[in-house]
Design an enzyme around this catalytic site. Structure first.
Site, PDB file in Angstrom:
ATOM      1  N   CYS A   1      -5.279  -2.457   2.191  1.00 23.54           N
ATOM      2  CA  CYS A   1      -5.224  -2.800   4.181  1.00 23.54           C
ATOM      3  C   CYS A   1      -6.427  -3.204   4.605  1.00 23.54           C
ATOM      4  CB  CYS A   1      -4.547  -1.763   4.494  1.00 23.54           C
ATOM      5  SG  CYS A   1      -4.211  -1.513   5.867  1.00 23.54           S
TER       6      CYS A   1
ATOM      7  N   SER B   1      23.421   5.689  32.965  1.00 25.05           N
ATOM      8  CA  SER B   1      23.175   5.911  34.608  1.00 25.05           C
ATOM      9  C   SER B   1      23.439   5.194  35.390  1.00 25.05           C
ATOM     10  CB  SER B   1      21.503   6.351  34.524  1.00 25.05           C
ATOM     11  OG  SER B   1      21.005   5.059  34.500  1.00 25.05           O
TER      12      SER B   1
ATOM     13  N   GLU C   1       0.989  -0.976   0.042  1.00 23.12           N
ATOM     14  CA  GLU C   1       0.136   0.595   0.092  1.00 23.12           C
ATOM     15  C   GLU C   1       0.698   1.008  -0.210  1.00 23.12           C
ATOM     16  OE1 GLU C   1      -3.613   2.017   3.209  1.00 23.12           O
ATOM     17  OE2 GLU C   1      -2.065   0.431   3.952  1.00 23.12           O
TER      18      GLU C   1
ATOM     19  N   SER D   1       0.411  -1.823   7.268  1.00 19.81           N
ATOM     20  CA  SER D   1      -0.191  -2.169   8.297  1.00 19.81           C
ATOM     21  C   SER D   1       0.545  -2.374   9.428  1.00 19.81           C
ATOM     22  CB  SER D   1      -0.664  -3.831   8.342  1.00 19.81           C
ATOM     23  OG  SER D   1      -1.146  -4.087   9.572  1.00 19.81           O
TER      24      SER D   1
ATOM     25  N   ILE E   1      18.797   0.387  34.578  1.00 25.67           N
ATOM     26  CA  ILE E   1      18.351  -0.282  33.335  1.00 25.67           C
ATOM     27  C   ILE E   1      17.060   0.261  32.035  1.00 25.67           C
ATOM     28  CG2 ILE E   1      15.802  -0.436  34.211  1.00 25.67           C
ATOM     29  CD1 ILE E   1      16.930  -3.872  33.822  1.00 25.67           C
TER      30      ILE E   1
ATOM     31  N   GLY F   1      22.667   9.277  27.695  1.00 24.28           N
ATOM     32  CA  GLY F   1      23.568   9.339  28.809  1.00 24.28           C
ATOM     33  C   GLY F   1      23.448   7.454  29.577  1.00 24.28           C
TER      34      GLY F   1
ATOM     35  N   LYS G   1      -0.184  -8.262  16.949  1.00 24.30           N
ATOM     36  CA  LYS G   1      -0.498  -8.214  15.667  1.00 24.30           C
ATOM     37  C   LYS G   1      -0.280  -9.041  14.798  1.00 24.30           C
ATOM     38  CE  LYS G   1      -2.075  -4.325  13.346  1.00 24.30           C
ATOM     39  NZ  LYS G   1      -2.320  -2.651  13.141  1.00 24.30           N
TER      40      LYS G   1
ATOM     41  N   LYS H   1       3.379  17.321  29.440  1.00 26.95           N
ATOM     42  CA  LYS H   1       5.018  17.409  29.509  1.00 26.95           C
ATOM     43  C   LYS H   1       4.879  16.952  28.467  1.00 26.95           C
ATOM     44  CE  LYS H   1       6.723  16.913  34.283  1.00 26.95           C
ATOM     45  NZ  LYS H   1       7.942  15.834  35.558  1.00 26.95           N
TER      46      LYS H   1
ATOM     47  N   TYR I   1      -8.853   6.386  12.966  1.00 21.31           N
ATOM     48  CA  TYR I   1      -8.549   6.126  14.423  1.00 21.31           C
ATOM     49  C   TYR I   1      -7.815   5.686  14.895  1.00 21.31           C
ATOM     50  CZ  TYR I   1      -8.582   1.255  12.653  1.00 21.31           C
ATOM     51  OH  TYR I   1      -8.102  -0.180  12.312  1.00 21.31           O
TER      52      TYR I   1
ATOM     53  N   LYS J   1      -8.935   2.385  -2.476  1.00 18.74           N
ATOM     54  CA  LYS J   1      -9.595   1.851  -0.937  1.00 18.74           C
ATOM     55  C   LYS J   1     -11.052   1.691  -0.989  1.00 18.74           C
ATOM     56  CE  LYS J   1      -7.148   0.977   3.228  1.00 18.74           C
ATOM     57  NZ  LYS J   1      -5.876   1.646   4.540  1.00 18.74           N
TER      58      LYS J   1
ATOM     59  N   ASN K   1      15.504  18.292  40.013  1.00  8.39           N
ATOM     60  CA  ASN K   1      16.132  18.624  38.630  1.00  8.39           C
ATOM     61  C   ASN K   1      17.187  19.492  37.966  1.00  8.39           C
ATOM     62  OD1 ASN K   1      13.630  17.262  38.520  1.00  8.39           O
ATOM     63  ND2 ASN K   1      12.380  19.141  38.557  1.00  8.39           N
TER      64      ASN K   1
END
Length: 541
Positions: free
Chosen positions: A147, A292, A41, A183, A295, A290, A189, A512, A117, A111, A373
């Site tokens: 699709c 640290s 597509e 897709s 994980i 960075g 999926k 944010k 959505y 199509k 911060n």
């Protein structure tokens, strides 16, 4: 019939590059004996082109590329996706498929079902087909779909459409259904798609040939996994996930089992491909992040090395007085295991200078998150300086759990060009770490087992502020991905105080997330293009 699948990796807007990818795949498949070739597509424009279609020359140039392809094809037909002008009323364009064959006029299929959505916004651009009809190819009636045209109600978020293109095509005598698709991936999926196509083939008694695109474009990752099924719903061909591939599949071939990939492997593949394509398609060659000793940065660095090679990844260790020696050692060990350069650039002196800068204004006030911060913001400045000097793209390392509740610093650890883990819950980050270590220790064991901490003040732990991640991630899934209200979640047995705290933090931190770097979508609902929440709003359940 021998169907050639051109599972290519287009780049949005790279019309001539996509032309070459399509033509090279076509020639390869014809040489391997294909009698019909499928390309995905909108293969000519890349998916999704979004508002590029409104550029005055974009759609005309994409049509020029289509005609150039037509001049190059031989007797073997090619079905390829492109954007067509709408000559009637309604939206300005059609999401279209063209049947190209030497000596014959271009046949165009539009199509029918336009998803609007989640991450899809096709109704903004495209007019649906007024009707559908099979086309004759190699003496057979072929139903060409695009699709969403094959997605049945059971697998959609709700009942969306009043027409069923596949039923209409089969009712008009279509002997087989082909589907060219773009897709995008989310966890699980590929298997859901297979189950849907299997049921569709069995229901209508026709073979289905499904050609999906592959690769990353902005926040979306396309997984490929193109499929061929016989009229009984039996799988007769499957292309690989997360890599470009060309393959010819015989419609009379034997049945094979569907390859089920463990979810953590699938997500690792999606993130690796998405990162590689984001960097290269945006014109970068290398990244900086960075380290640290935690994980999140470890997993980000490991995936970056997988995607780009160790020579194109730079880690930076930026300690302060609150950084434990164990964390510094873990970061150094990770860098050694990955084979990446990781200088230690202490921000202690800039941190002291910055606190001194506010000595008068903050006199008599206790230290709090303000001073905490300052540290990630100084680290952001270091990373941006290295980015400017050497041309690296900065990777931010925060995960979905932290981003959801605002446990991150605006203009600090959120700074970057791509937030690789922004749709990966913390519990999945741990699974990815274990997967990365499946053959040998890449991420130090101590990084995985120690309690997570931002290390911005003495003896700080994430769980001083947040609920346990196992609980937090369950609530996030219900509130963000399933869109339940706090009341609904409490009714399922979760602690009311915890649920309301999490829900309120999610709502309050929308501002944010609107300023966060783009991330790669790997769940059913990511913070990004598929979730449009107002910042200034007062709905509280």
């Amino acid at each position: 019939m021998r169907i050639g699948f051109a599972q290519i990796n287009p780049t949005v807007g790279d019309l001539h590059g996509n032309f070459t990818r399509i033509l090279d795949a076509y020639r390869t498949l014809v040489a391997e004996g294909a009698e019909l070739v499928l390309a995905p597509e909108l293969a000519i424009t890349g998916y999704p082109p979004q508002d590029l279609v409104f550029k005055s020359q974009f759609v005309p140039l994409n049509c020029e590329v289509l005609h150039a392809l037509h001049r190059e094809v031989g007797e073997v037909p090619l079905i390829v996706g492109y954007v067509e002008e709408n000559e009637g009323n309604g939206r300005p364009f059609h999401n279209a498929a063209a049947v190209l064959e030497r000596g014959k006029p271009i046949r165009k299929i539009f199509k029918s079902l336009l998803p609007t959505y989640d991450v899809f916004d096709e109704d903004r651009y495209f007019q649906p087909a007024a009707s559908v009809a099979p086309v004759e190819i190699a003496g057979r009636k072929v139903g060409v779909t695009i699709c969403e045209d094959i997605w049945v109600e059971k697998y959609l978020p709700r009942s969306l459409y009043s027409v069923d293109p596949v039923s209409q095509l089969v009712g008009q005598g279509a002997e087989l259904i082909v589907n060219i698709s773009a897709s995008p991936y989310c966890a699980g999926k590929p298997e859901r798609r297979y189950e849907m196509l299997k049921g569709l083939a069995k229901e209508h008694g026709v073979p289905i040939f499904y050609c999906n695109t592959v690769g990353g474009n902005d926040q979306l990752v396309f997984d490929g996994n193109s499929l061929a099924l016989n009229a009984k719903g039996g799988l007769i061909g499957q292309l690989p996930g997360f890599e470009a591939a060309c393959r010819v599949i015989d419609s009379e071939g034997p049945e094979i089992p569907f390859e089920v990939v463990p979810q953590v492997k699938e997500i690792h593949q999606a993130l690796t491909l998405g990162l590689h394509d984001y960097i290269t398609k945006c014109g970068f060659r290398s990244v900086v992040l960075g380290l640290s000793g935690g994980i999140d940065s470890a997993v980000t660095a490991a995936i970056a090395v997988e995607a780009l090679g160790p020579e194109n990844v730079m880690g930076v260790i930026m300690p302060t007085e609150y950084s434990s020696q164990g964390s510094i050692d873990d970061a150094l060990a990770l860098a050694k295991n990955l084979g990446i350069r990781a200088p230690v650039i202490s921000i202690q002196k800039p941190f002291e200078a910055f606190r001194e800068l506010f000595a008068t204004e903050f006199a008599g006030l206790p230290q709090d998150t303000t001073e905490e911060n300052m540290q990630p913001r100084l680290r952001g400045m270091v990373l941006m300086a290295l980015s400017n000097k050497f041309g690296h793209l900065v990777l931010s390392t925060g995960n979905k759990s932290e981003l959801a509740v605002g446990y991150c610093t605006l203009y600090g650890d959120m700074a970057g060009g791509l937030a690789l883990l922004s749709d990966v819950p913390k519990t999945m980050v741990y699974q990815l770490a274990e997967y990365i270590n499946r053959e040998c220790e890449v991420i130090p064991h101590n990084t995985i087992v120690k309690p997570p901490s931002a290390e911005l003040k003495p003896n700080q732990k994430d769980q001083d502020t947040l609920p346990p991640y196992e609980l937090l991630d369950q609530i996030l899934q219900l509130y963000v991905e399933e869109e339940l209200t706090a009341r609904d979640i409490i009714a399922r047995g979760f602690d009311e105080k915890t649920v309301r705290w999490v829900a309120r933090r999610i709502d309050l931190n929308e501002y944010k997330r609107k300023q966060a770097a783009p991330g790669l979508k790997i769940t059913s609902r990511a913070f990004g293009m598929g979730r449009r929440m107002p910042i200034a709003q007062r709905f509280v359940d």
